[in-house]
Design a protein around this motif. Structure first.
Motif, PDB file in Angstrom:
ATOM      1  N   UNK A  44       0.875  -1.167   0.000  1.00  9.97           N
ATOM      2  CA  UNK A  44       0.000   0.000   0.000  1.00  9.97           C
ATOM      3  C   UNK A  44       0.915   1.220   0.000  1.00  9.97           C
ATOM      4  N   UNK A  45       0.454   2.287  -0.606  1.00 11.83           N
ATOM      5  CA  UNK A  45       1.292   3.483  -0.726  1.00 11.83           C
ATOM      6  C   UNK A  45       0.530   4.678  -0.147  1.00 11.83           C
ATOM      7  N   UNK A  46       1.219   5.426   0.699  1.00 14.56           N
ATOM      8  CA  UNK A  46       0.620   6.606   1.314  1.00 14.56           C
ATOM      9  C   UNK A  46       1.604   7.771   1.245  1.00 14.56           C
ATOM     10  N   UNK A  47       1.056   8.964   1.196  1.00 16.92           N
ATOM     11  CA  UNK A  47       1.863  10.180   1.211  1.00 16.92           C
ATOM     12  C   UNK A  47       1.816  10.773   2.612  1.00 16.92           C
ATOM     13  N   UNK A  48       2.970  11.128   3.140  1.00 13.26           N
ATOM     14  CA  UNK A  48       3.058  11.737   4.466  1.00 13.26           C
ATOM     15  C   UNK A  48       2.724  13.217   4.332  1.00 13.26           C
ATOM     16  N   UNK A  49       1.706  13.651   5.078  1.00  9.86           N
ATOM     17  CA  UNK A  49       1.247  15.037   4.949  1.00  9.86           C
ATOM     18  C   UNK A  49       1.524  15.889   6.186  1.00  9.86           C
ATOM     19  N   UNK A  50       2.067  15.266   7.235  1.00  4.93           N
ATOM     20  CA  UNK A  50       2.409  16.064   8.419  1.00  4.93           C
ATOM     21  C   UNK A  50       3.861  15.822   8.789  1.00  4.93           C
ATOM     22  N   UNK A  51       4.376  16.649   9.669  1.00 10.00           N
ATOM     23  CA  UNK A  51       5.776  16.551  10.058  1.00 10.00           C
ATOM     24  C   UNK A  51       6.021  15.717  11.301  1.00 10.00           C
ATOM     25  N   UNK A  52       5.064  14.905  11.723  1.00 11.23           N
ATOM     26  CA  UNK A  52       5.215  14.173  12.983  1.00 11.23           C
ATOM     27  C   UNK A  52       6.316  13.120  12.961  1.00 11.23           C
ATOM     28  N   UNK A  53       6.759  12.692  11.790  1.00 14.57           N
ATOM     29  CA  UNK A  53       7.808  11.673  11.700  1.00 14.57           C
ATOM     30  C   UNK A  53       9.145  12.245  11.240  1.00 14.57           C
ATOM     31  N   UNK A  54       9.249  13.561  11.159  1.00  8.12           N
ATOM     32  CA  UNK A  54      10.516  14.167  10.735  1.00  8.12           C
ATOM     33  C   UNK A  54      11.547  14.032  11.834  1.00  8.12           C
ATOM     34  N   UNK A  55      12.804  13.886  11.528  1.00  4.48           N
ATOM     35  CA  UNK A  55      13.409  13.947  10.202  1.00  4.48           C
ATOM     36  C   UNK A  55      13.471  12.593   9.486  1.00  4.48           C
ATOM     37  N   UNK A  56      13.128  11.493  10.172  1.00  2.00           N
ATOM     38  CA  UNK A  56      13.296  10.174   9.539  1.00  2.00           C
ATOM     39  C   UNK A  56      12.391   9.990   8.330  1.00  2.00           C
ATOM     40  N   UNK A  57      11.160  10.516   8.384  1.00  2.00           N
ATOM     41  CA  UNK A  57      10.248  10.464   7.233  1.00  2.00           C
ATOM     42  C   UNK A  57       9.702  11.878   7.030  1.00  2.00           C
ATOM     43  N   UNK A  58      10.303  12.645   6.114  1.00  2.00           N
ATOM     44  CA  UNK A  58       9.884  14.037   5.922  1.00  2.00           C
ATOM     45  C   UNK A  58       8.484  14.161   5.306  1.00  2.00           C
ATOM     46  N   UNK A  72       4.059  -2.734  21.895  1.00  2.00           N
ATOM     47  CA  UNK A  72       3.058  -3.605  21.293  1.00  2.00           C
ATOM     48  C   UNK A  72       2.486  -4.472  22.409  1.00  2.00           C
ATOM     49  N   UNK A  73       1.269  -4.132  22.825  1.00  2.00           N
ATOM     50  CA  UNK A  73       0.607  -4.865  23.896  1.00  2.00           C
ATOM     51  C   UNK A  73      -0.263  -5.952  23.256  1.00  2.00           C
ATOM     52  N   UNK A  74       0.310  -7.136  23.101  1.00  2.00           N
ATOM     53  CA  UNK A  74      -0.418  -8.218  22.418  1.00  2.00           C
ATOM     54  C   UNK A  74      -1.595  -8.717  23.238  1.00  2.00           C
ATOM     55  N   UNK A  75      -1.542  -8.605  24.568  1.00  2.00           N
ATOM     56  CA  UNK A  75      -2.666  -9.045  25.408  1.00  2.00           C
ATOM     57  C   UNK A  75      -3.899  -8.171  25.179  1.00  2.00           C
ATOM     58  N   UNK A  76      -3.669  -6.864  25.032  1.00  2.00           N
ATOM     59  CA  UNK A  76      -4.782  -5.926  24.816  1.00  2.00           C
ATOM     60  C   UNK A  76      -5.099  -5.760  23.329  1.00  2.00           C
ATOM     61  N   UNK A  77      -4.201  -6.207  22.465  1.00  2.00           N
ATOM     62  CA  UNK A  77      -4.410  -6.029  21.039  1.00  2.00           C
ATOM     63  C   UNK A  77      -4.284  -4.579  20.619  1.00  2.00           C
ATOM     64  N   UNK A  78      -3.275  -3.896  21.193  1.00  2.00           N
ATOM     65  CA  UNK A  78      -3.096  -2.471  20.929  1.00  2.00           C
ATOM     66  C   UNK A  78      -1.616  -2.108  20.841  1.00  2.00           C
ATOM     67  N   UNK A  79      -1.370  -1.053  20.068  1.00  2.00           N
ATOM     68  CA  UNK A  79      -0.042  -0.462  19.981  1.00  2.00           C
ATOM     69  C   UNK A  79      -0.054   0.873  20.694  1.00  2.00           C
ATOM     70  N   UNK A  80       1.073   1.225  21.297  1.00  3.04           N
ATOM     71  CA  UNK A  80       1.314   2.595  21.724  1.00  3.04           C
ATOM     72  C   UNK A  80       2.280   3.147  20.688  1.00  3.04           C
ATOM     73  N   UNK A  81       1.937   4.280  20.106  1.00  2.36           N
ATOM     74  CA  UNK A  81       2.744   4.846  19.024  1.00  2.36           C
ATOM     75  C   UNK A  81       3.175   6.267  19.357  1.00  2.36           C
ATOM     76  N   UNK A  82       4.138   6.731  18.581  1.00  2.00           N
ATOM     77  CA  UNK A  82       4.645   8.094  18.771  1.00  2.00           C
ATOM     78  C   UNK A  82       5.266   8.572  17.474  1.00  2.00           C
ATOM     79  N   UNK A  83       5.004   9.793  17.108  1.00  2.00           N
ATOM     80  CA  UNK A  83       5.693  10.411  15.989  1.00  2.00           C
ATOM     81  C   UNK A  83       7.096  10.784  16.424  1.00  2.00           C
TER      82      UNK A  83
END
Length: 170
Positions: free
Chosen positions: A41-55, A95-106
Protein backbone atom coordinates in the motif's frame (compact mmCIF):
# COMPACT_ATOMS: atom_id res chain seq x y z
CA UNK A 1 22.43 -1.34 -55.88
CA UNK A 2 20.02 -0.51 -53.05
CA UNK A 3 20.59 2.82 -51.53
CA UNK A 4 19.29 3.25 -48.04
CA UNK A 5 17.17 6.37 -47.83
CA UNK A 6 18.14 8.82 -45.13
CA UNK A 7 15.40 9.65 -42.70
CA UNK A 8 14.36 13.22 -42.30
CA UNK A 9 16.05 14.76 -39.25
CA UNK A 10 12.74 16.40 -38.28
CA UNK A 11 10.95 13.04 -38.49
CA UNK A 12 13.62 11.39 -36.35
CA UNK A 13 13.43 14.25 -33.83
CA UNK A 14 9.63 14.03 -33.62
CA UNK A 15 9.69 10.27 -33.09
CA UNK A 16 12.45 10.61 -30.51
CA UNK A 17 10.53 13.31 -28.60
CA UNK A 18 7.41 11.15 -28.56
CA UNK A 19 9.38 8.19 -27.24
CA UNK A 20 11.16 10.28 -24.59
CA UNK A 21 7.84 11.71 -23.37
CA UNK A 22 6.37 8.21 -22.98
CA UNK A 23 9.48 6.88 -21.23
CA UNK A 24 9.45 9.81 -18.78
CA UNK A 25 5.77 9.29 -18.02
CA UNK A 26 6.28 5.58 -17.41
CA UNK A 27 9.34 6.28 -15.25
CA UNK A 28 7.34 8.72 -13.13
CA UNK A 29 4.47 6.27 -12.73
CA UNK A 30 6.54 3.16 -11.90
CA UNK A 31 7.14 4.04 -8.21
CA UNK A 32 3.38 4.49 -7.85
CA UNK A 33 2.17 1.41 -9.72
CA UNK A 34 4.77 -1.35 -9.53
CA UNK A 35 4.78 -1.58 -5.70
CA UNK A 36 0.98 -1.90 -5.70
CA UNK A 37 1.28 -4.89 -8.02
CA UNK A 38 3.79 -6.35 -5.55
CA UNK A 39 1.30 -6.01 -2.67
CA UNK A 40 2.37 -2.76 -1.02
CA UNK A 41 0.00 0.00 0.00
CA UNK A 42 1.29 3.48 -0.73
CA UNK A 43 0.62 6.61 1.31
CA UNK A 44 1.86 10.18 1.21
CA UNK A 45 3.06 11.74 4.47
CA UNK A 46 1.25 15.04 4.95
CA UNK A 47 2.41 16.06 8.42
CA UNK A 48 5.78 16.55 10.06
CA UNK A 49 5.21 14.17 12.98
CA UNK A 50 7.81 11.67 11.70
CA UNK A 51 10.52 14.17 10.74
CA UNK A 52 13.41 13.95 10.20
CA UNK A 53 13.30 10.17 9.54
CA UNK A 54 10.25 10.46 7.23
CA UNK A 55 9.88 14.04 5.92
CA UNK A 56 6.60 15.62 4.92
CA UNK A 57 5.88 14.81 1.27
CA UNK A 58 7.49 11.36 1.43
CA UNK A 59 5.93 8.33 -0.19
CA UNK A 60 5.68 5.46 2.31
CA UNK A 61 5.42 1.84 1.15
CA UNK A 62 3.45 -0.31 3.60
CA UNK A 63 3.67 -4.10 3.60
CA UNK A 64 1.27 -6.57 5.14
CA UNK A 65 2.28 -7.81 8.57
CA UNK A 66 0.69 -9.52 11.52
CA UNK A 67 0.14 -7.09 14.41
CA UNK A 68 1.63 -9.59 16.86
CA UNK A 69 4.91 -9.59 14.91
CA UNK A 70 5.41 -5.83 15.16
CA UNK A 71 8.27 -4.84 17.44
CA UNK A 72 9.17 -1.71 19.35
CA UNK A 73 10.78 0.75 16.94
CA UNK A 74 8.90 -0.46 13.85
CA UNK A 75 7.06 2.20 11.85
CA UNK A 76 3.45 1.27 11.16
CA UNK A 77 0.49 2.72 9.30
CA UNK A 78 -2.94 2.77 10.89
CA UNK A 79 -6.33 4.42 10.63
CA UNK A 80 -6.46 7.48 12.87
CA UNK A 81 -10.11 7.37 13.85
CA UNK A 82 -13.01 5.01 13.37
CA UNK A 83 -15.03 7.41 11.22
CA UNK A 84 -12.06 8.81 9.32
CA UNK A 85 -10.11 7.62 6.32
CA UNK A 86 -7.01 9.40 7.66
CA UNK A 87 -3.95 7.18 7.71
CA UNK A 88 -1.22 7.86 10.26
CA UNK A 89 2.35 6.61 10.07
CA UNK A 90 4.06 6.52 13.49
CA UNK A 91 6.69 4.49 15.32
CA UNK A 92 5.66 1.75 17.76
CA UNK A 93 6.66 2.46 21.37
CA UNK A 94 4.97 -0.66 22.73
CA UNK A 95 3.06 -3.61 21.29
CA UNK A 96 0.61 -4.86 23.90
CA UNK A 97 -0.42 -8.22 22.42
CA UNK A 98 -2.67 -9.04 25.41
CA UNK A 99 -4.78 -5.93 24.82
CA UNK A 100 -4.41 -6.03 21.04
CA UNK A 101 -3.10 -2.47 20.93
CA UNK A 102 -0.04 -0.46 19.98
CA UNK A 103 1.31 2.59 21.72
CA UNK A 104 2.74 4.85 19.02
CA UNK A 105 4.65 8.09 18.77
CA UNK A 106 5.69 10.41 15.99
CA UNK A 107 9.47 10.89 15.93
CA UNK A 108 9.05 14.67 16.08
CA UNK A 109 6.59 14.47 18.98
CA UNK A 110 7.79 14.71 22.58
CA UNK A 111 5.21 12.30 24.00
CA UNK A 112 3.52 9.11 22.87
CA UNK A 113 0.14 9.37 21.16
CA UNK A 114 -2.72 9.74 23.65
CA UNK A 115 -4.90 7.02 22.15
CA UNK A 116 -3.60 3.49 21.68
CA UNK A 117 -4.02 1.91 18.24
CA UNK A 118 -6.25 -1.15 18.16
CA UNK A 119 -5.07 -4.06 16.05
CA UNK A 120 -8.19 -3.70 13.91
CA UNK A 121 -7.01 -0.20 12.86
CA UNK A 122 -3.56 -1.52 11.88
CA UNK A 123 -2.82 -1.39 8.13
CA UNK A 124 0.76 -2.65 7.95
CA UNK A 125 4.44 -2.07 8.54
CA UNK A 126 6.47 0.57 6.71
CA UNK A 127 8.91 -1.17 4.38
CA UNK A 128 10.51 2.01 3.06
CA UNK A 129 9.92 5.65 2.31
CA UNK A 130 11.11 7.93 -0.46
CA UNK A 131 11.31 11.62 0.41
CA UNK A 132 9.42 14.08 -1.84
CA UNK A 133 7.96 11.36 -4.07
CA UNK A 134 4.65 11.69 -2.26
CA UNK A 135 4.19 15.14 -3.78
CA UNK A 136 4.43 13.56 -7.23
CA UNK A 137 1.93 10.91 -6.20
CA UNK A 138 -0.52 13.56 -5.08
CA UNK A 139 -0.04 15.40 -8.37
CA UNK A 140 -0.64 12.31 -10.50
CA UNK A 141 -3.73 11.26 -8.56
CA UNK A 142 -5.33 14.70 -8.78
CA UNK A 143 -7.62 15.69 -11.64
CA UNK A 144 -4.98 18.12 -12.92
CA UNK A 145 -2.31 15.41 -12.76
CA UNK A 146 -4.44 12.92 -14.67
CA UNK A 147 -5.16 15.59 -17.27
CA UNK A 148 -1.44 16.38 -17.54
CA UNK A 149 -0.60 12.68 -17.97
CA UNK A 150 -3.26 12.43 -20.68
CA UNK A 151 -1.83 15.51 -22.39
CA UNK A 152 1.67 13.98 -22.34
CA UNK A 153 0.32 10.79 -23.94
CA UNK A 154 -1.50 12.78 -26.63
CA UNK A 155 1.60 14.91 -27.28
CA UNK A 156 3.74 11.77 -27.61
CA UNK A 157 1.26 10.26 -30.05
CA UNK A 158 1.20 13.49 -32.07
CA UNK A 159 5.00 13.59 -32.24
CA UNK A 160 5.05 10.01 -33.51
CA UNK A 161 2.28 10.76 -36.02
CA UNK A 162 4.11 13.83 -37.32
CA UNK A 163 7.32 11.81 -37.60
CA UNK A 164 5.54 9.08 -39.56
CA UNK A 165 3.82 11.61 -41.84
CA UNK A 166 7.11 13.32 -42.59
CA UNK A 167 8.70 9.98 -43.46
CA UNK A 168 5.75 9.07 -45.68
CA UNK A 169 6.19 12.21 -47.80
CA UNK A 170 9.68 11.20 -48.92
Amino acid sequence: MNRKERKSPVAVLCSALGTVLLILLVALCLPLTLPRVMGYDIYTVVSGSMEPSIPTGSLVYIEDAQPEDIEEGDVIAFYGARDSAAVITHRVVENNTLMGQFTTKGDANEKADVNPVDYEDFIGKAAMSIPWLGKSAQLFTSIQGKAAAGAVIIAAMLFHLIGNLLEGKK
